[in-house]
Every structure is written in C-alpha cells, then in structure tokens.
Design a protein around this motif. Structure first.
Motif, PDB file in Angstrom:
ATOM      1  N   GLU A   1      11.282  -7.748  -9.303  1.00 50.21           N
ATOM      2  CA  GLU A   1      11.088  -7.200  -7.965  1.00 50.21           C
ATOM      3  C   GLU A   1      10.545  -5.774  -8.006  1.00 50.21           C
ATOM      4  N   MET A   2      10.825  -5.045  -9.091  1.00 52.37           N
ATOM      5  CA  MET A   2      10.240  -3.709  -9.199  1.00 52.37           C
ATOM      6  C   MET A   2       8.729  -3.763  -9.347  1.00 52.37           C
ATOM      7  N   MET A   3       8.190  -4.947  -9.722  1.00 53.64           N
ATOM      8  CA  MET A   3       6.742  -5.108  -9.819  1.00 53.64           C
ATOM      9  C   MET A   3       6.128  -5.707  -8.552  1.00 53.64           C
ATOM     10  N   ALA A   4       6.895  -5.749  -7.461  1.00 47.70           N
ATOM     11  CA  ALA A   4       6.393  -6.339  -6.220  1.00 47.70           C
ATOM     12  C   ALA A   4       5.274  -5.526  -5.600  1.00 47.70           C
ATOM     13  N   GLY A   5       5.026  -4.326  -6.100  1.00 46.35           N
ATOM     14  CA  GLY A   5       3.857  -3.589  -5.633  1.00 46.35           C
ATOM     15  C   GLY A   5       2.570  -4.352  -5.858  1.00 46.35           C
ATOM     16  N   LEU A   6       2.576  -5.266  -6.823  1.00 40.67           N
ATOM     17  CA  LEU A   6       1.396  -6.105  -7.071  1.00 40.67           C
ATOM     18  C   LEU A   6       1.107  -7.039  -5.902  1.00 40.67           C
ATOM     19  N   LEU A   7       2.086  -7.234  -5.009  1.00 40.98           N
ATOM     20  CA  LEU A   7       1.856  -8.015  -3.788  1.00 40.98           C
ATOM     21  C   LEU A   7       1.386  -7.131  -2.641  1.00 40.98           C
ATOM     22  N   LEU A   8       1.582  -5.826  -2.760  1.00 45.03           N
ATOM     23  CA  LEU A   8       1.329  -4.916  -1.647  1.00 45.03           C
ATOM     24  C   LEU A   8       0.005  -4.174  -1.762  1.00 45.03           C
ATOM     25  N   ARG A   9      -0.478  -4.033  -2.984  1.00 51.33           N
ATOM     26  CA  ARG A   9      -1.787  -3.419  -3.223  1.00 51.33           C
ATOM     27  C   ARG A   9      -2.701  -4.445  -3.890  1.00 51.33           C
ATOM     28  N   ASP A  10      -3.955  -4.102  -4.063  1.00 56.08           N
ATOM     29  CA  ASP A  10      -4.931  -5.000  -4.675  1.00 56.08           C
ATOM     30  C   ASP A  10      -4.641  -5.115  -6.166  1.00 56.08           C
TER      31      ASP A  10
ATOM     32  N   PRO B   1       0.553  -9.810   5.984  1.00 57.67           N
ATOM     33  CA  PRO B   1       1.192 -10.982   6.593  1.00 57.67           C
ATOM     34  C   PRO B   1       1.932 -11.814   5.555  1.00 57.67           C
ATOM     35  N   VAL B   2       2.989 -12.495   6.008  1.00 53.14           N
ATOM     36  CA  VAL B   2       3.816 -13.262   5.075  1.00 53.14           C
ATOM     37  C   VAL B   2       3.007 -14.343   4.368  1.00 53.14           C
ATOM     38  N   ALA B   3       2.065 -14.952   5.069  1.00 53.66           N
ATOM     39  CA  ALA B   3       1.248 -15.988   4.424  1.00 53.66           C
ATOM     40  C   ALA B   3       0.429 -15.396   3.283  1.00 53.66           C
ATOM     41  N   GLU B   4      -0.073 -14.184   3.477  1.00 54.10           N
ATOM     42  CA  GLU B   4      -0.840 -13.528   2.415  1.00 54.10           C
ATOM     43  C   GLU B   4       0.076 -13.092   1.273  1.00 54.10           C
TER      44      GLU B   4
ATOM     45  N   LEU C   1       7.390 -14.283  -7.807  1.00 52.81           N
ATOM     46  CA  LEU C   1       7.960 -13.485  -6.723  1.00 52.81           C
ATOM     47  C   LEU C   1       8.023 -14.250  -5.406  1.00 52.81           C
ATOM     48  N   LEU C   2       7.740 -15.547  -5.447  1.00 52.66           N
ATOM     49  CA  LEU C   2       7.854 -16.345  -4.224  1.00 52.66           C
ATOM     50  C   LEU C   2       9.282 -16.330  -3.667  1.00 52.66           C
ATOM     51  N   PRO C   3      10.332 -16.430  -4.502  1.00 54.76           N
ATOM     52  CA  PRO C   3      11.688 -16.327  -3.950  1.00 54.76           C
ATOM     53  C   PRO C   3      11.958 -14.985  -3.282  1.00 54.76           C
ATOM     54  N   THR C   4      11.344 -13.929  -3.779  1.00 56.16           N
ATOM     55  CA  THR C   4      11.510 -12.611  -3.171  1.00 56.16           C
ATOM     56  C   THR C   4      10.919 -12.582  -1.775  1.00 56.16           C
ATOM     57  N   VAL C   5       9.742 -13.171  -1.603  1.00 56.24           N
ATOM     58  CA  VAL C   5       9.123 -13.232  -0.280  1.00 56.24           C
ATOM     59  C   VAL C   5      10.015 -13.996   0.680  1.00 56.24           C
ATOM     60  N   THR C   6      10.584 -15.106   0.224  1.00 60.46           N
ATOM     61  CA  THR C   6      11.483 -15.895   1.068  1.00 60.46           C
ATOM     62  C   THR C   6      12.712 -15.083   1.465  1.00 60.46           C
TER      63      THR C   6
ATOM     64  N   GLY D   1      15.044 -10.697   7.537  1.00 59.73           N
ATOM     65  CA  GLY D   1      14.463 -10.018   8.685  1.00 59.73           C
ATOM     66  C   GLY D   1      13.676  -8.778   8.340  1.00 59.73           C
ATOM     67  N   HIS D   2      13.174  -8.699   7.086  1.00 60.37           N
ATOM     68  CA  HIS D   2      12.435  -7.530   6.642  1.00 60.37           C
ATOM     69  C   HIS D   2      10.930  -7.642   6.918  1.00 60.37           C
ATOM     70  N   LEU D   3      10.511  -8.720   7.582  1.00 65.88           N
ATOM     71  CA  LEU D   3       9.087  -8.911   7.857  1.00 65.88           C
ATOM     72  C   LEU D   3       8.880  -9.011   9.367  1.00 65.88           C
ATOM     73  N   PRO D   4       9.023  -7.902  10.093  1.00 65.89           N
ATOM     74  CA  PRO D   4       8.863  -7.948  11.546  1.00 65.89           C
ATOM     75  C   PRO D   4       7.465  -8.368  11.944  1.00 65.89           C
ATOM     76  N   GLY D   5       7.404  -9.294  12.893  1.00 68.70           N
ATOM     77  CA  GLY D   5       6.105  -9.810  13.300  1.00 68.70           C
ATOM     78  C   GLY D   5       5.410 -10.602  12.217  1.00 68.70           C
ATOM     79  N   GLY D   6       6.198 -11.049  11.230  1.00 66.62           N
ATOM     80  CA  GLY D   6       5.622 -11.850  10.147  1.00 66.62           C
ATOM     81  C   GLY D   6       4.789 -11.060   9.164  1.00 66.62           C
ATOM     82  N   ARG D   7       5.036  -9.733   9.070  1.00 64.24           N
ATOM     83  CA  ARG D   7       4.282  -8.890   8.139  1.00 64.24           C
ATOM     84  C   ARG D   7       5.233  -7.950   7.421  1.00 64.24           C
ATOM     85  N   LEU D   8       4.869  -7.574   6.209  1.00 65.05           N
ATOM     86  CA  LEU D   8       5.564  -6.501   5.517  1.00 65.05           C
ATOM     87  C   LEU D   8       4.807  -5.215   5.798  1.00 65.05           C
ATOM     88  N   ILE D   9       5.469  -4.305   6.490  1.00 61.42           N
ATOM     89  CA  ILE D   9       4.842  -3.058   6.919  1.00 61.42           C
ATOM     90  C   ILE D   9       5.507  -1.907   6.181  1.00 61.42           C
ATOM     91  N   LEU D  10       4.673  -1.064   5.585  1.00 61.94           N
ATOM     92  CA  LEU D  10       5.210   0.039   4.804  1.00 61.94           C
ATOM     93  C   LEU D  10       4.248   1.235   4.858  1.00 61.94           C
TER      94      LEU D  10
END
Length: 251
Positions: A42-51, A212-215, A231-236, A242-251
C-alpha cells in the motif's frame, strides 16, 4: 541501536526483528523482489495516483528495514533514482547479507544518518518519499512530528507524494494524521487499516489528484500484470470505507 538484530525464517519467509517480536521487514525467499507485507504494497499506491510510466523518477526512502520498498522500486521502476536514509549501519549490513539489497550504483545511494535531520538539511527534491522508520518498540520518534512532515513536504516536487507507515501508533493514530493534514494543507488521506494493524497515510503536493474508481481499478490491474503486486483489494477497501467521494480518489 544497542538491541540485537534478529533474522528468522518460517514458511519460506525471512523476517527482520530488532530484538523483539515486531516484524521490521520480510522477504519471501522465492520472490525476493516482491512486497511480502500488505502495508508495504500500500505504500506503493502512489503508482495508482500518478503516471506509472514516468513516476517516480526520484525517490527518498527513510528507514531501510529489510529493503523491501527499495528492491521493488529498483527492479520495477527502472528510471527511478533512490536515496535511502537509514540510521543504523547494522540494518544496512543485514539487508545486504540476508535480504538481497542491491549494491549502490548510479541509481541507488545509501546514507547512514537520521532521517529527520536529513530532510531538514538536504536541498534535493523528490517525487516520492516513503517513511517507514521505527525502533525496537515500534516508535517513530522525530519521524512523526509536524516539523518533520512540513520539511518533507518542502522536498516534494510537482508530482510529489509522501507515504508514511503509521504502524505502532494506534493510540496516537488520529494525532499522527492530523499532523500530516496540517503539513499538507489537508491534502492527505489515511488508507483503512491493514489486517496487520498498519495504517498508510499519503500526503500530496503539486498537481492535484482526482482519479475515478474505475480508472484506479484499471491502473491496479495493469500494475499487477506488470509487477505481480495486487492493489485491487486496496481499491475495494477504499471504496467500502467511503474514501472515494463521488466515486473518485481526490488528493
């Protein structure tokens, strides 16, 4: 550090201990470059948030442990240059001898010193800072203070993300997160606790994040296909908490 460094093996997994039962790092012997512990993944989840094709390019790892994060970055992010800061030289020696830490080269440098002092003194900039430093009693000390988090933020560039392992701070977890939120002007989030009790918190600088959660799921699947890290279980868990308001991870 006057306490002993213990190396143990069970079920094909080698673990690092600082004279206590706390696991300070782990490696599955048949998969030495994989992230065995859930919180390290999970500490490497930045790979889901940036390119993930261009991030990270410059990483700072504070606290070496069994070198799990360093090895993952080194082997799966071939463009990254990694600076490690580890206060105890015997941990570096153990990582080399027992956990297959790569030799230092143009992409990997190791500094023996205090992580809190390093972030205050360095002029370098990073797009990825990973904080995972503890003593034998799972205490983070100066690595869990507002001045440290503020100094960390100043080192981040426009793609910058900090990830901190808040393990061992269960009673002070909210206080730790509040310090991170203050340092990052509320651009921070704590992931739901792992089964082990570890909580990973992220702080963001520079370009805003809204995925977006789908992305997130598409990126997690691509990352799994490329590196084997799931990291699919982490997204779930983020969605269920409830950490994805409006179906998006916003940071």
């Amino acid at each position: 550090m006057s306490t002993p460094i213990d190396i143990r093996e069970e079920g094909g997994v080698r673990t690092l201990h600082f004279g206590s039962e706390w696991v300070q790092g782990a490696m599955r012997i048949r998969k030495p470059n994989a992230l065995e512990l859930a919180y390290t993944r999970e500490m490497m989840a930045g790979l889901l948030l940036r390119d993930a094709d261009s991030w990270p390019l410059h990483a700072l790892v504070i606290g070496l442990g069994a070198a799990s994060l360093v090895k993952f970055l080194y082997h799966h992010c071939p463009r990254v240059r990694i600076q490690v800061v580890e206060i105890e030289p015997r941990v570096v020696a153990a990582a080399r001898q027992f956990f297959r830490l790569p030799d230092e080269d143009a992409r990997l440098a190791i500094h023996i010193g205090d992580g809190a002092e390093y972030v205050l003194d360095t002029q370098r900039r990073f797009d990825c800072i990973l904080v995972d430093g503890y003593d034998r009693n799972a205490r983070a000390g100066a690595l869990d203070t507002l001045p440290f988090y503020q100094a960390t933020r100043t080192l981040l560039n426009e793609q910058g993300l900090m990830a901190a392992n808040l393990f061992g701070r269960s009673r002070g977890f909210r206080a730790s997160l509040e310090r991170i939120l203050t340092a990052f002007d509320d651009r921070a989030v704590a992931f739901p606790s792992c089964d082990s009790g570890n909580v990973v918190a992220f702080g963001a600088a520079g370009e805003p994040i809204a995925v977006p959660v789908a992305e997130l799921r598409e990126r997690a699947q691509a990352l799994k296909d490329r590196t084997g890290m799931d990291l699919l279980p982490t997204v779930t868990r983020l969605e269920q908490a409830g950490h994805l308001p409006g179906g998006r991870l916003i940071l």
